[in-house]
Each structure stands twice: as C-alpha cells, then as structure tokens.
Scaffold this active site. Structure first.
Site, PDB file in Angstrom:
ATOM      1  N   GLU A   4       0.890  -1.203  -0.090  1.00  0.00           N
ATOM      2  CA  GLU A   4      -0.017  -0.035   0.181  1.00  0.00           C
ATOM      3  C   GLU A   4       0.894   1.386  -0.078  1.00  0.00           C
ATOM      4  O   GLU A   4       0.356   2.216  -0.431  1.00  0.00           O
ATOM      5  CB  GLU A   4      -0.977  -0.014   1.089  1.00  0.00           C
ATOM      6  CG  GLU A   4      -0.147   0.093   2.592  1.00  0.00           C
ATOM      7  CD  GLU A   4      -1.125  -0.355   3.708  1.00  0.00           C
ATOM      8  OE1 GLU A   4      -2.212  -0.929   3.269  1.00  0.00           O
ATOM      9  OE2 GLU A   4      -0.754   0.040   4.889  1.00  0.00           O
ATOM     10  N   SER A   5       2.059   1.036   0.021  1.00  0.00           N
ATOM     11  CA  SER A   5       3.029   2.486   0.153  1.00  0.00           C
ATOM     12  C   SER A   5       3.218   2.608  -1.241  1.00  0.00           C
ATOM     13  O   SER A   5       3.706   3.944  -1.525  1.00  0.00           O
ATOM     14  CB  SER A   5       4.289   1.938   0.794  1.00  0.00           C
ATOM     15  OG  SER A   5       4.872   0.839   0.180  1.00  0.00           O
TER      16      SER A   5
END
Lengths: 266, 251
Positions: B50-51
C-alpha cells in the site's frame, strides 16, 4: 516563493496553537525532526492529521500537543502498538484525545479532494464496515450518470502540512523520490507548508520519477539533515529499525517517556 | 526437518498463492508468506504494497510496508492515492492477503478496538488499507494465529468485511470481490461453507487434533466431511522460510 528558514523559525512561523497540522510521509521521509520541534515549542490543542501516526505522533500525543487525531492506521510498524496513543485514547493521558478515523483509501482521497479544490472525493470504500458509524466525514453520493450509490469522503484542508524531502534548491523548489506517499497532495491541500530537506543544492538536476513541488506552492524550506530519522531518506540513510524497537519500552511507560521528553526539550 | 506451528502456517499460506498473478500484501504474517511464495510456489507473483510499491522483490523481509527495499526493487512506485484508486479499486488485483486482530465465523475482520468504541479496553491500530483490500481484491486470504480470543463468534466492530451477515450480503452491498476464500492458522485451514459462508475446518496441520482446533475457536466449529491433513513443509520450503525470517539475503 518559499522562504529558506531554520527549523525553529519555520515551526514558529507556520504552526500555531489550535491548528490542524498534517505531518505526512508514508514510512519513508517522515518529518520526525519537525515533529520534535513542535514539541519543543510547546504547541497545544493541535488537530493532528496523518494516515499512519507512527512514532512521530506517539511523541506529539504523549507530549500533550494534540486535542484531536485524524488518521487511518496507528501503530509502530513492524513492532506493535503506539502506547502513548493508546494511553491517550484508553485512559485520557496526558489528556483526552478526540479521534476521527478512516481507511487509507479514504484518507488518501480526502487529501486528493483538498488538493483539487473539491469539497469531497468519491470512492468505493467503507461499505459494510462500522467505520462510517463513528466518522461524520464519510457519507454517500449518488452518481448522476448511473444512479450508483458511492462513498463520499470530505476534503481535508489542513492549516499546515509538514513534510520531509531529499533536496531543495535555493529558490525553495523541492525534490523527493522513492516512496512519496501522499505528501504532494498534503502540501497542495494545506493553506501553508513547511518542508524539511536533507540537502540544499544550487541546482536540482532532474531525476526520473521524482516528485517536484515548485517553490511557489511551498511556504518555507528548512535544511534539516537526518530530519526523517528514524525513518529513512532514500539515497541518504536507511531506516533505523533498532530505534523503532527501542521506542517500544519508552512508549509503554509514562516515566520512561517523561525522561525521553525531558531530553528532547532540554 | 522438523518445523513449528508458525512455520507450517506460513508455508501453507505461501502455497495458497500458487497460480495467482498479483497479491496486495498486508504487513506481518501476510508479508512473510507472500515473500515465501515468491521463493517457492510462485516466483513471478507481483507483490503490491500500500506504500505504492508494485512488483516489489525484496531480498530481505521488510519490517514495514514502506521499507526502502520495497521501493528500490519494485517494477513501479506510485503515490498512495494512485495505489488505492487505480490499482486496488477497479478490482485488478487477484488476492488480498490480510492479517487481523480478530476474525469472526463469517470472515469479518476487526483491527480497530476491543470493547466499546468510545471507551475501548484495547485500542488497536485501526483500518489501514484493509477495508478496501477486503472489498476490491478478487479474493481475500486471511492469516492469524488460532486462539479463542482471535477467532470469535461475533465482532463488536467490523473494520473490514468478510461475508458480512452471511450469504448474499456482499453482493447486496455491491462489492466486487468474492471475499475470504481461506483462513489459514497455525492449527489448520478454514474455508467458507458454500451454502452458509460460515468458516469450517477444511484441513488440519499434521499432529493437530480436531478437538484442539475446536477448543481454540470461539464458535462451534463445523468440520468438513472431507477434512484433509495439511502436507508437511518440504525441506526446500523450510530452508527458504528460515533464510527469509532470519534476515539472510535470499535473492
């Protein structure tokens, strides 16, 4: 054009008691030094906004700077809980903290709406969960073209965004690369912004995939080498995983935290 | 080679990723298993964090979802709004791989609070990316350690939706993904009953008894008629896992 300032000047000028303040940086480039300067200057009553309030907000919350927290994931990544955050929510120590929580997708879209000059953003999110029951900034909107009901989240427009970047030039143009998270959106959504940087250079040579924020959308730039420690700055230093581990016993214990706070504010 | 309960859990989870193209990876147990899959059952698996890291190929196990190693080894690094809006939301990711503080019998997940929301007994980290991962990936796999306080009958707070109230609930809400297809624990594997969506015991790990699994489950656990015994970890799987978790380079 962004002003070149010291960190202390930047915080004094841009971050005021009662402000809504967003320190962003998604694991990489977290503006930790700026957070500690806010603690040293004794700001109170802040609404702290951040997708991942990790160590930097644990410190601000424990130091009593925050009245509200707007967030989507509050933990010490790879280690466990944020105990100062938990102590505030569970036991109102050092004071009560109001929380407003979202999902990451919701928070990211709230910044996008804020940066875009829109009152809300649309997404497929939160459906069937209990999050929206406790959060007034999540609602629904009907698509005017298809009639589909979608999730709406209110725009975020912080008073001030604080981020850390690798470099800036003397005119305050800012360049960052690697995992750049939601920092561009946070700066563009905010009324004011403070950027701390590893390095100030005469000329920003172009880098593939770099995010550049022109100096005319940034309020102030401060030269703060290692300003993201214990997170990392790609190309400068690695994540200090030991610090994240070492934070756990400090955060767990009010006395150990008080001692840490004395050292930081001394 | 002998192994422990966590190791067979992680190995079983890694096997579940065979044949998939892409996996949206939660940190912790899911990340270990997804990285093991790239070294065993599925070398071409695209790991998405998700980064913003797409196609990350870390040589050491990341401690966080945004370690430098993820960005530096990725096929592409995009912003956080982009990873959720362009990559996750349209339903183009095969598997969402999640951990949880609590899972209920219908595969719903709590990572928010234990106890009353306004005055919680334990304040947990919160949602992170999970609600939309659970909603939008084509399928979800959940991995937790098997304890009565973790596998609970009903949740006080639903952070991420499994099958909601039961059959038809996801479709009625307009969710595109199928929901949880498997819950992998250190005692066995639970899968949803095709009629009721309730998680039932599909496989037990070698040396574990059904009674032990029932005792560690917070609802009266149904056992499938064709209950299997999980294949033990192979030496190759264990070697790959141990080099990963001991921080050695496994490129």
């Amino acid at each position: 054009m962004a002003e070149l300032v010291s960190l202390a000047e930047g915080v004094a000028e841009l971050v005021h008691d009662g402000d809504t303040v967003a320190l962003e940086g998604f694991t990489h480039l977290i503006p930790v030094a700026a957070g500690q300067e806010i603690i040293r200057q004794g700001r109170r009553g802040l609404t702290l906004v951040r997708m991942t309030p990790d160590i930097v907000y644990d410190q601000l919350i424990g130091a009593g700077c925050a009245a509200r927290l707007v967030f989507s994931w509050g933990g010490n990544p790879g280690v466990g809980s944020l105990h100062r955050f938990r102590d505030a929510v569970e036991n109102a120590w050092p004071g009560p903290i109001e929380i407003e929580e979202h999902s990451h997708a919701g928070m990211a879209n709230r910044y996008v709406a804020g940066a875009s000059g829109l009152p809300f953003a649309v997404l497929r999110g939160y459906v069937g969960t209990d999050i929206a029951k406790h959060t007034t900034t999540v609602s629904t909107v009907t698509c005017p073209f298809t009639g589909e009901v979608l999730t709406a989240v209110a725009a975020l427009n912080p008073d001030v965004a604080v981020i850390h970047a690798q470099r800036a030039d003397r005119r305050g143009n800012v360049q960052m690369w690697g995992i750049t998270g939601v920092q561009k959106e946070a700066v563009l959504a905010a009324r004011r912004s403070l950027v701390t940087v590893e390095e100030i250079v005469d000329e920003l040579d172009p880098r593939p995939d770099a995010v550049v924020l022109p100096g005319w959308v940034v309020s102030a730039v401060a030269h703060v080498p290692r300003g993201a420690h214990p997170s990392y700055a790609q190309g400068y230093y690695d994540r200090d995983n030991d610090y994240y581990q070492a934070w756990d016993p400090i955060s767990r214990d009010r006395e150990a935290f008080a001692k840490w706070l004395d050292e930081v504010t001394a | 080679m002998t192994w422990d309960a966590d190791e067979i859990m992680t190995v079983t989870a890694a096997r579940s990723l065979a044949g998939r193209t892409s996996c949206f990876v939660g940190i912790g147990l899911p990340s270990t298993a997804a990285n093991l899959a790239r070294r065993t059952s599925n070398p071409d698996l695209a790991l998405i964090y998700e980064s913003g890291a797409i196609g990350a190929k870390p040589t050491v196990l990341p401690l966080s979802i945004g370690d430098g190693e993820l960005g530096e080894t990725a096929d592409a690094v995009v912003s956080v709004p982009e990873i959720f809006n362009y990559w996750l939301q349209p339903g183009r990711v095969d598997v969402g791989f999640l951990g949880a503080a609590q899972v209920d019998r219908l595969g719903n997940i709590n990572t928010t609070v234990i106890g009353d929301y306004a005055a919680p007994a334990v304040r947990l980290p919160g949602a992170g990316g999970a609600p939309e991962i659970a909603a939008s990936c084509r399928e979800t796999i959940v991995i937790v350690r098997h304890r009565p306080r973790i596998l609970v009958d009903r949740l006080a707070f639903v952070t991420s939706l499994g099958f909601g109230d039961g059959p038809g609930h996801r479709a009625a809400l307009g969710l595109r993904g199928r929901g949880p297809i498997r819950l992998i624990t250190d005692l066995g594997v639970l899968e949803p009953d095709p009629e009721t969506c309730e998680l039932t015991l599909a496989s037990i790990h070698p040396g574990v008894t059904v009674d032990e699994v029932r005792a560690a489950t917070g609802w009266p656990l149904a056992v499938r008629a064709d209950l299997a015994v999980t294949a033990p970890p192979t030496p190759a799987e264990l070697t790959a896992l141990r080099s990963l978790t001991r921080g050695g380079s496994v490129a």
